[in-house]
Design a protein around this motif. Structure first.
Motif, PDB file in Angstrom:
ATOM      1  N   UNK B  23      14.209 -19.577  42.796  1.00  0.00           N
ATOM      2  CA  UNK B  23      14.140 -20.250  41.491  1.00  0.00           C
ATOM      3  C   UNK B  23      13.312 -21.527  41.663  1.00  0.00           C
ATOM      4  N   UNK B  24      13.102 -22.276  40.610  1.00  0.00           N
ATOM      5  CA  UNK B  24      12.132 -23.379  40.559  1.00  0.00           C
ATOM      6  C   UNK B  24      12.058 -24.285  41.766  1.00  0.00           C
ATOM      7  N   UNK B  25      13.193 -24.900  42.124  1.00  0.00           N
ATOM      8  CA  UNK B  25      13.148 -25.921  43.162  1.00  0.00           C
ATOM      9  C   UNK B  25      12.692 -25.359  44.517  1.00  0.00           C
ATOM     10  N   UNK B  28       8.942 -24.400  44.509  1.00  0.00           N
ATOM     11  CA  UNK B  28       8.064 -25.569  44.568  1.00  0.00           C
ATOM     12  C   UNK B  28       8.057 -26.134  45.989  1.00  0.00           C
ATOM     13  N   UNK B  29       9.280 -26.185  46.579  1.00  0.00           N
ATOM     14  CA  UNK B  29       9.431 -26.770  47.914  1.00  0.00           C
ATOM     15  C   UNK B  29       8.654 -25.946  48.946  1.00  0.00           C
ATOM     16  N   UNK B  39       2.955 -28.936  43.282  1.00  0.00           N
ATOM     17  CA  UNK B  39       2.847 -28.658  41.847  1.00  0.00           C
ATOM     18  C   UNK B  39       3.829 -29.504  41.060  1.00  0.00           C
ATOM     19  N   UNK B  40       3.449 -29.847  39.826  1.00  0.00           N
ATOM     20  CA  UNK B  40       4.426 -30.419  38.904  1.00  0.00           C
ATOM     21  C   UNK B  40       5.168 -29.248  38.273  1.00  0.00           C
ATOM     22  N   UNK B  41       6.398 -29.484  37.843  1.00  0.00           N
ATOM     23  CA  UNK B  41       7.156 -28.370  37.268  1.00  0.00           C
ATOM     24  C   UNK B  41       6.464 -27.807  36.033  1.00  0.00           C
ATOM     25  N   UNK B  43       3.308 -27.479  35.513  1.00  0.00           N
ATOM     26  CA  UNK B  43       2.261 -26.559  35.941  1.00  0.00           C
ATOM     27  C   UNK B  43       2.877 -25.293  36.508  1.00  0.00           C
ATOM     28  N   UNK B  45       5.777 -23.872  36.010  1.00  0.00           N
ATOM     29  CA  UNK B  45       6.353 -22.960  35.021  1.00  0.00           C
ATOM     30  C   UNK B  45       5.293 -22.315  34.156  1.00  0.00           C
ATOM     31  N   UNK B  68      22.112 -30.153  37.857  1.00  0.00           N
ATOM     32  CA  UNK B  68      21.048 -29.727  36.936  1.00  0.00           C
ATOM     33  C   UNK B  68      21.343 -30.158  35.509  1.00  0.00           C
ATOM     34  N   UNK B  72      21.132 -23.768  33.311  1.00  0.00           N
ATOM     35  CA  UNK B  72      21.131 -22.632  34.228  1.00  0.00           C
ATOM     36  C   UNK B  72      19.775 -22.513  34.931  1.00  0.00           C
ATOM     37  N   UNK B  73      19.808 -21.864  36.109  1.00  0.00           N
ATOM     38  CA  UNK B  73      18.572 -21.602  36.837  1.00  0.00           C
ATOM     39  C   UNK B  73      17.960 -20.322  36.297  1.00  0.00           C
ATOM     40  N   UNK B  74      16.677 -20.134  36.551  1.00  0.00           N
ATOM     41  CA  UNK B  74      16.066 -18.830  36.293  1.00  0.00           C
ATOM     42  C   UNK B  74      15.539 -18.303  37.611  1.00  0.00           C
TER      43      UNK B  74
END
Lengths: 876, 111
Positions: B23-25, B28-29, B39-41, B43, B45, B68, B72-74
């Motif tokens: 998922x996002x974090x 990105x990491x 990346x910025x979130x 960008x 997403x 959060x 919710x996470x995706x």
């Protein structure tokens, strides 16, 4: 602190939402919050916030690129739809575009006019620091007049006493004949000015030094045009020009005086020359004469905000220097300053037409007219767009089904309106381009369209945008509110609300038109009233020849009169110091029975015994001057009725035989009273006038003609003049033209006003026509059924027109009180005015009704005579 | 088959590597660790959304956590199309890099 859960800053959240576009933002915000919390716990809040900032800033460029790309794509689609719609319904589009472009064109023209009027005198350097002085004159404690004419000692005293005053100059006006070698011309625009003139005013000198051009006595500065007239190709500098028999050395040549200057002149003489010649004659210097009101005074201060000390000092300057004289005479003169930028439009002081002046009332009038015309055009747009929306409801529904949001739909309709406004603006500029020469002729102003300047382009664009938003706002709101399912099915339930809006807008349009019709009718009534009303003297068939320059006509006036009246077409001739419509001098007098120190100023007219007959005055009591009575020419006086009232003597008969003191305490005797006559325009009340015989200070000869052949008479007069006064040009004019020229300004404004009224009516009618044709289309079936069951053509036309009659009557109800208030306000400018009668209102209302009915007649007749078979054949 | 862009390739590979934790974090990491690109979130997403639209990935809503802010996470997983696109990309890499062990500046060729 370590694992404390912190929410994202609200601003960050909001911005992220805003920038992320149409995607679901929840997981993104969640991720951001998660990492934010983590960073916060590891590196502290500063680093976390900094990180947030970077999160927002980094995607910005790509965001904009994306946003723009998608907007452009949609815009292309909107544009396509707009042009399709224009092509599909040419009539409606024509009405919209024509109305809007006319409205915008009017606005541009009025903007140009207003801008011109407001920019008078701003070409001088630091105009904010230049002031004109005004005089508040009181005789025996009563306000006598506010005028710009100041006594000559004021300017030097102000300059001497107050260091914050950089410069103070006096100006007075003159006219007469200028001569160089064999060339003699009459010069009307001559001013006499102090040496510091060019330190205050920025009139451009082509040659000569502005610092000292007017320093010496008997020097003069003239405009380039004038220099060419007298000296042709030769260099005028140092040449000698003879003006009214006095020689002046030319020390400077001016470029043309700008149109936008309240001071207009061709020739400037140094004031020292006047001071010099006056000292020789009167053995008194100008600086002692506190009651010689002939000079306009300007000052330039160091600061745009003059100190209170200066204002007070100027106010009381006459009391300070001539307090004893004030007391002795019973007069009081106080002075006030007004900014030079106010002089043209908002002056409180009367300059009797010697300087140009405008009228701020008309500025407001025109601005509101422009707003109204534009409003009418915008209303047309809104009304027709909504009326036509039935045809577009399916389009809207489909867009909604495919996923258009309300915001996007509204945006689409706004774009629609803005594009129409843009097209109209371009047309408007073209219209202005063609209309400008006529408009220039009407206003008499040197107006130009300057579209090279980026400022005006931006202004026009903003204006267009504004117009588009105003006219598209309601349709956008209205159409985006529709429900997709209903719109697709073609249901038109929300129509009902639109109808009320439409009706009230049409009523508003006609109310505005009716207000304009009533006002312009009453304005021209007032002007005609002023031009035709009985002035108490006869202004028809009077020819006036001014005596200018040399004293020769005055000394030979008897001979001239005798020679001229030999012709049978010249009924009588009279010489006088002034004529009706021109300015009149005043003197200090003291009527019988009034204490020593309560003198009065009184308008005085010098003339001869023929004045009565020439101007057709009537005697109220006593008799007029006579050639037979020797004493008439020394101490006899005639008053008018107003003067008798002013002296408090009651009936004209009472005045006969009364005495008063005048001019250095000589005694005069009243032999007669003439009925009141309007010496000046009907803006002001009848003024009191004292009349005396004097063979001096004569400036006009007036001839009462009884003309059969005007050319022959004029050539006879010219020949006689040449015979008696060889070498002096004759410049004649006719009294009625000259007198009515006082209403030129009002007439011009009235014509402009008429034009704008017509335009407003046309725009309103176009809107009504469009609406009527739409309604006719809507009721096609209903009318078909009515006819099928036996309605006659007349009954249908009647039925059709009834709606509009109701609307117009309602419009009248709103328009009448507003028009009445407006016109009453305007009429207060005039001392003599028409009575506002109901008939004008009724006639204007009927006219509006007639126009409206005529507009809808075409549609109603068409639907009336239509064959019901055609409208009922298909059931769609 | 349509070629993947470099960014898509990196993103898809990262999701594949992260398996169930994508998922996002972490995405990105991981990208930052591997490539240094931060990346910025916004960008990120945007890119993920495009991958979703093209059918390379599938989305699944996950559990909300307090840090959060209750959101919710995706979770992202590769779809069949995504796997195939990656395979194709790998094959392409293999082919074009075949036999290349080191790249040096060839002075002879540039003379």
């Amino acid at each position: 602190m370590k694992n404390e859960i912190r929410k994202l800053p609200v601003i960050v959240e909001g911005l992220l939402r805003l920038l992320s576009g149409p995607i679901n933002t929840t997981p993104m915000l969640g991720d951001t919050a998660e990492e934010y919390t983590q960073i916060r716990s590891e590196k502290g809040s500063f680093a976390a916030n900094f990180w947030c900032l970077r999160q927002i800033l980094k995607p910005l460029p790509s965001f904009f690129i994306n946003y723009f790309r998608w907007s452009m794509t949609m815009l292309r689609n909107y544009l396509k739809i707009v042009f399709r719609n224009i092509r599909k319904s040419k009539g409606f589009s024509f009405i919209n575009i024509f109305g809007l472009s006319t409205g915008i064109a009017c606005s541009i023209l009025i903007y140009l006019y207003v801008h011109y009027e407001l920019s008078y005198d701003n070409f001088h350097k630091d105009p904010g620091r230049i002031f004109r002085l005004g005089k508040i004159f009181k005789a025996n404690g009563q306000d006598a007049s506010n005028s710009v004419w100041l006594p000559p000692p004021v300017a030097p005293a102000v300059l001497r006493d107050y260091p914050e005053v950089e410069e103070a100059v006096r100006i007075t006006f003159d006219n007469g004949f200028a001569r160089y070698k064999d060339k003699t011309y009459a010069e009307k625009n001559v001013i006499v000015a102090d040496a510091g003139f060019f330190n205050i005013f920025n009139f451009t000198l082509i040659s000569g030094n502005p610092e000292n051009a007017l320093d010496e006595p008997y020097t003069a500065v003239l405009t380039k045009d004038l220099a060419e007239r007298y000296f042709e190709e030769a260099n005028p500098m140092g040449k000698t020009l003879i003006f009214n028999e006095i020689s002046y050395k030319i020390t400077g040549v001016l470029a043309q005086v700008p149109e936008k200057s309240h001071l207009q002149f061709d020739l400037i003489l140094s004031l020292k020359s006047l001071a010099e010649s006056r000292r020789k004659r009167q053995r008194r210097s100008l600086e002692e004469q506190w009651w010689y009101h002939a000079f306009i005074t300007y000052i330039k201060t160091q600061d745009a905000l003059p100190s209170q000390e200066l204002i007070d000092g100027i106010y009381n300057i006459s009391k300070t220097y001539a307090g004893d004289q004030e007391e002795q005479l019973g007069f009081e003169q106080r002075f006030a300053i007004e900014p030079i930028l106010d002089v043209y439009l908002n002056s409180d002081y009367n300059s009797e037409g010697y300087t140009k002046s405008g009228n701020s009332t008309y500025i407001y009038l025109f601005i509101s007219t422009a707003i109204f015309i534009l409003a009418l055009a915008c209303i047309n747009f809104a009304n027709l767009t909504i009326a036509r929306s039935v045809g577009r409801i399916k389009e809207v529904g489909l867009r909604m089904v495919v996923g258009a949001k309300r915001k996007q739909l509204a945006f689409q309709f706004l774009t629609d309106a803005i594009i129409i406004a843009l097209i109209s603006s371009i047309l408007a500029v073209i219209i202005v381009k063609f209309a400008l020469p006529y408009f220039r002729l009407l206003t008499g102003q040197q107006l130009y369209l300057k579209f090279i300047e980026p400022g005006s382009v931006i202004l026009l664009l903003c204006f267009t945008l504004f117009t588009g938003v105003i006219s598209g706002f309601y349709p956008a709101y209205y159409l985006s509110r529709l429900q997709p399912a209903e719109s697709i099915k073609g249901k038109t339930i929300p129509q009902m609300k639109g109808k009320v809006f439409r009706k009230s807008m049409v009523v508003f349009q006609f109310a505005v038109s009716i207000i304009l019709i009533i006002s312009s009718a009453l304005v021209s009534q007032q002007i005609n009233f002023m031009k035709d009303s009985d002035l108490g003297f006869d202004r028809e068939q009077i020819m006036v020849i001014p005596f200018e320059g040399s004293r020769e006509p005055i000394t030979k006036n008897r001979l001239l009169k005798n020679e001229l009246t030999k012709n049978s077409s010249v009924l009588s001739a009279s010489v006088s110091s002034t004529i009706p419509g021109r300015d009149i001098t005043s003197r200090i007098i003291r009527p019988e029975g009034i204490p020593e120190n309560e003198n009065q100023t009184m308008n005085i007219l010098f003339t001869d015994p023929d004045f009565l007959e020439t101007f057709g005055l009537e005697i109220a009591a006593g008799r007029f001057f006579s050639d037979e009575v020797m004493t008439d020419s020394s101490d006899a006086f005639i008053l008018n009725e107003e003067a008798v009232r002013k002296f408090g003597w009651g009936y004209p008969q009472n005045a006969i035989g009364k005495e008063f003191e005048y001019a250095r305490w000589k005694k005069g005797r009243i032999i007669g009273v003439v009925k009141d006559y309007h010496f000046s325009s009907l803006h002001s009340k009848v003024i009191p006038i004292v009349t005396q015989i004097k063979n001096d200070e004569l400036r006009y000869i007036s001839l009462k003609l009884n003309v059969k052949d005007i050319q022959e008479t004029i050539s006879y007069i010219e020949n006689t003049w040449k015979m008696v006064l060889p070498g002096i040009p004759v410049n004649y004019f006719f009294l009625d033209n000259d007198f009515n020229a006082q209403y030129n300004y009002e007439e011009k404004v009235s014509i402009l006003f008429d034009v704008f009224t017509y335009i407003a009516i046309i725009i309103a009618c176009l809107g009504l026509f469009g609406l009527a044709s739409f309604l006719a289309e809507q009721r096609k079936k209903e009318i078909g059924i009515r006819k099928a069951i036996g309605a006659t053509v007349q009954s249908i036309i009647c039925d059709f027109s009834k709606v509009y009659v109701r609307w117009i009557i309602l419009a009248n109800v709103f328009a009448w009180p507003v028009a009445w208030i407006l016109i009453e306000h305007w009429l207060q400018n005039f001392a003599y005015r028409i009575d506002v009668g109901l008939s004008t209102f009724i006639l204007s209302g009927l006219a509006a009704l007639l126009i409206a009915l005529m507009t809808v007649t075409y549609q109603s007749i068409r639907s009336g005579i239509a064959d019901p078979v055609n409208s009922l054949r298909y059931d769609s | 088959m349509k070629e993947l862009t470099k960014a898509e390739e990196i993103l898809l590979l990262t999701i594949w590597r992260l398996k169930k934790d994508a998922y996002g974090v972490p995405i990105k990491q991981r990208i930052k660790d591997l490539t240094g690109k931060d990346y910025a979130y916004g960008t990120l997403y945007g890119l993920l959304e495009q991958l979703d639209k093209k059918g390379y990935v599938t989305k699944k809503a996950g559990e909300p956590t307090p840090e959060r802010g209750g959101r919710s996470k995706t979770y992202y997983r590769l779809s069949i199309t995504g796997i195939e696109a990656l395979k194709y990309s790998m094959e392409l890499h293999r082919v074009i890099w075949d036999g290349v062990s080191d790249i040096t500046f060839d002075e002879e060729a540039n003379r």
